[in-house]
Each structure stands twice: as C-alpha cells, then as structure tokens.
Design a protein around this motif. Structure first.
Motif, short mmCIF file in Angstrom:
data_model
loop_
_atom_site.label_atom_id
_atom_site.label_comp_id
_atom_site.label_asym_id
_atom_site.label_seq_id
_atom_site.Cartn_x
_atom_site.Cartn_y
_atom_site.Cartn_z
N ALA A 157 33.83 41.19 53.92
CA ALA A 157 33.11 41.97 52.92
C ALA A 157 34.01 42.31 51.72
O ALA A 157 33.54 42.42 50.59
N VAL A 158 35.30 42.50 51.96
CA VAL A 158 36.22 42.79 50.86
C VAL A 158 36.23 41.64 49.86
O VAL A 158 36.12 41.85 48.64
N SER A 159 36.32 40.42 50.35
CA SER A 159 36.32 39.26 49.45
C SER A 159 34.98 39.10 48.76
O SER A 159 34.91 38.77 47.57
N ARG A 160 33.90 39.34 49.51
CA ARG A 160 32.57 39.22 48.89
C ARG A 160 32.41 40.20 47.74
O ARG A 160 31.95 39.83 46.64
N VAL A 161 32.82 41.43 47.97
CA VAL A 161 32.69 42.46 46.94
C VAL A 161 33.58 42.15 45.74
O VAL A 161 33.16 42.27 44.58
N CYS A 162 34.81 41.72 46.01
CA CYS A 162 35.74 41.47 44.91
C CYS A 162 35.36 40.23 44.11
O CYS A 162 35.54 40.20 42.89
N ARG A 163 34.84 39.22 44.77
CA ARG A 163 34.39 38.04 44.03
C ARG A 163 33.29 38.41 43.04
O ARG A 163 33.25 37.88 41.93
N ARG A 164 32.44 39.33 43.43
CA ARG A 164 31.32 39.70 42.56
C ARG A 164 31.72 40.70 41.49
O ARG A 164 31.34 40.56 40.32
N TYR A 165 32.49 41.72 41.86
CA TYR A 165 32.73 42.84 40.95
C TYR A 165 34.11 42.83 40.29
O TYR A 165 34.30 43.47 39.27
N LEU A 166 35.09 42.11 40.87
CA LEU A 166 36.41 41.99 40.26
C LEU A 166 36.83 40.51 40.24
O LEU A 166 37.87 40.14 40.78
N PRO A 167 36.03 39.64 39.64
CA PRO A 167 36.30 38.20 39.71
C PRO A 167 37.60 37.79 39.03
O PRO A 167 38.19 36.77 39.38
N SER A 168 38.08 38.58 38.06
CA SER A 168 39.31 38.21 37.35
C SER A 168 40.52 38.27 38.26
O SER A 168 41.54 37.62 37.99
N VAL A 169 40.45 39.04 39.35
CA VAL A 169 41.60 39.18 40.24
C VAL A 169 41.89 37.87 40.95
O VAL A 169 43.04 37.43 41.05
#
Length: 301
Positions: free
Chosen positions: A125-137
């Motif tokens: 879920a951490v990767s799913r959330v970050c891919r969507r909301y913090l894609p620049s990371v």
C-alpha cells in the motif's frame, strides 16, 4: 480524527503534529501546516497519511511519523544510496529493504554499471499511495527493467536468499515497538545482512535524528560495530526530519577509505543525472561532527 489526534485545527488552519519518536527525547513536537489531506487510510501494517503542505510540498507519514517529502527526499536518498554506491565504486547489485516510496530505488538505478536492484517491501500500500500521490519520488523506477520488486517481510527474505549484493540499503521506518521494522534494527538481522554482502560490499542504514534520537544513533552504531569491523557515521540536515542533522551509518567488512577529491569525483561521474546534494565537499562534511556531538554519540576519541 487521525492517529493520536495528529491532525487538528488551530487559528483557522490545519496542522499535522508528528508523534514522539521512538528512543527520542521528550519535550518538543513538530507541527507542520497542512493545505489538504490527500490520504488518511490504514493498511495492514500501519496508518498512511499524505498531506499537501505549504512548506514541504507533499508529505507521507506512517503511524504519525514523517517518512518522505517532495522538497528534500533527494538529500536523504542520496546519502542512503548514492553515497554507499560511490564509496563501493562499481555496484552491480543492490538490495533495498523497505523504501516503498521508490526514492532509494530511483537513486540505485543511477549507477551505470548496475545489473539489478531488488526492493523488498512488506506494505504494498505504501508504494501504491506514493506512486499516485508522490510520483516524483520514484520517477518511473518501479517500471525499470533492472528492478525486481518483492512484497515480503525483509527479515524472511534476507534469511532465505542466497544472493549476494554489493550494496544493501536498510531504508526502514522508525523502530516503533511492535512494528514490522523493529526487529530489522537488531543484531541478529544485521548478522544476516552481513552474510548477504559481497566481500567488499557495503550496508547503509538510517539511525535517526542526532539531536532528537541520540540513544537510537548510539545503539545502531554499537550494533553495527559488533557485526562489522568498519563502521562510519555520516550526517546531513534533512529538514523534514525534525529540521536537524540526521544520521546515516555505513558498515562493511572491507576498509572504508576516505576518498580524495579526484577519486570521489571520478566515481560520482559514473552516476547518471545530477546530484542535488552529494558532491565532494558535502561528502567530507557528512563525516564531520562538532566535538559535543561526537562525544555524546561516539564516546571519547
């Protein structure tokens, strides 16, 4: 209301208050203004929150503790990944435990000679959330053909694999009591990690805020020193981590030479893209502590 009331209203504005850090000093808390709450959900492993903030841009918190922000993640990830890779010289294989936001993965993929990077993350879920909301990371790092993603407990993976790695990055959340990360800081796990390195391999781990969590810093340096003959503490100011100097510990069975400017710049020249933080001067500065902190964290010289 979110975990422990970490999100609240005051003076007509919304604030996120970071919870007290494990092994941390008491008496001070960090408040961060929130423009918008984008995510507030509980996964199997913890509470995930993403905020849009005026100061840091988008920010991920897990269980009330800041994990990564858009504005300064490059500092943390260059110290965690680029630095040990440059110290090694020519990493071909990298293992990242944790790092679900993808920033460590992005940095590992900058090494031109890299054949593969394995990321082991327990909470998809951490990767799913970050891919969507913090894609620049991550910037597409999850889709790179050199990337191998493993959704598993890192302890089990390291215990079971027979693969050896040039660099192992322990990109872990804080060792909150009862959390999946807690036992990844102990000596038993570090011994397993040592057995998964190539002869000149390097492990890098974060060890908390030098000012807020001196006990954690000392404890992690001591644990690594019981497993590895060569251990070195680095530091950098990462503003999103309590606005103070943050600790990184490098360890290896091989000597950790202090690179001169020519050697450092030659090795960094083999890394694609431009570094935002790491150059020769910041490399040298990262190994320097004022006397009071050196005595407090590392003991008498």
């Amino acid at each position: 209301m979110s975990l422990l009331g970490t999100v609240h209203e005051s003076d007509g504005r919304t604030w996120f208050t970071e919870v007290e850090l494990p092994h941390g000093r008491r008496g001070l808390k960090i408040n961060i203004e929130v423009a918008e709450v984008l995510v507030d959900e509980r996964s199997e492993w913890g509470l995930l929150q993403v905020f849009d903030t005026p100061f840091f841009g988008r920010l991920l918190a897990i269980d009330g503790i800041v994990q990564v922000t858009e504005s300064d993640e490059f500092i943390y990830h260059e110290l965690m990944v680029t630095l040990p890779g440059v110290q090694h010289g020519a990493p071909s294989s990298v293992l990242i435990t944790g790092g679900g936001d993808g920033g460590a993965l992005r940095q590992a993929l900058r090494f031109g000679g890299l054949a593969s990077v394995t990321q082991v993350e327990i909470d998809e879920a951490v990767s799913r959330v970050c891919r969507r909301y913090l894609p620049s990371v991550s910037s597409g790092a999850f889709e790179d053909p050199r990337t191998r993603l493993v959704w598993q407990d890192a302890y089990a993976f390291v215990a079971e694999t027979d693969q050896r790695f040039d660099v192992i990055v322990l990109d872990l959340t804080d060792p909150v009591e009862g959390s999946p990360a807690e036992r990844l800081f102990d000596a038993d796990f570090l011994k397993l990690v040592a057995g998964r390195l190539t002869p000149d391999g390097i492990v890098m781990t974060q060890c908390g805020s030098l000012i807020f969590q001196p006990d954690e810093v000392r404890q992690q340096v001591e644990r690594l020193s019981r497993v590895f003959p060569h251990v070195r503490l680095h530091q950098a100011v990462v503003p999103s981590y309590q606005l103070t100097s943050f600790g990184f510990v490098m360890a290896s069975a091989a000597e950790l030479d202090r690179l001169d400017r020519a050697e450092f710049e030659a090795r960094l020249g083999g890394v694609t893209g431009e570094s935002g933080y790491l150059d020769y001067d910041s490399y040298r500065a990262s190994m320097t502590l004022p006397p009071y902190l050196r005595r407090q964290l590392l003991g008498p010289a």
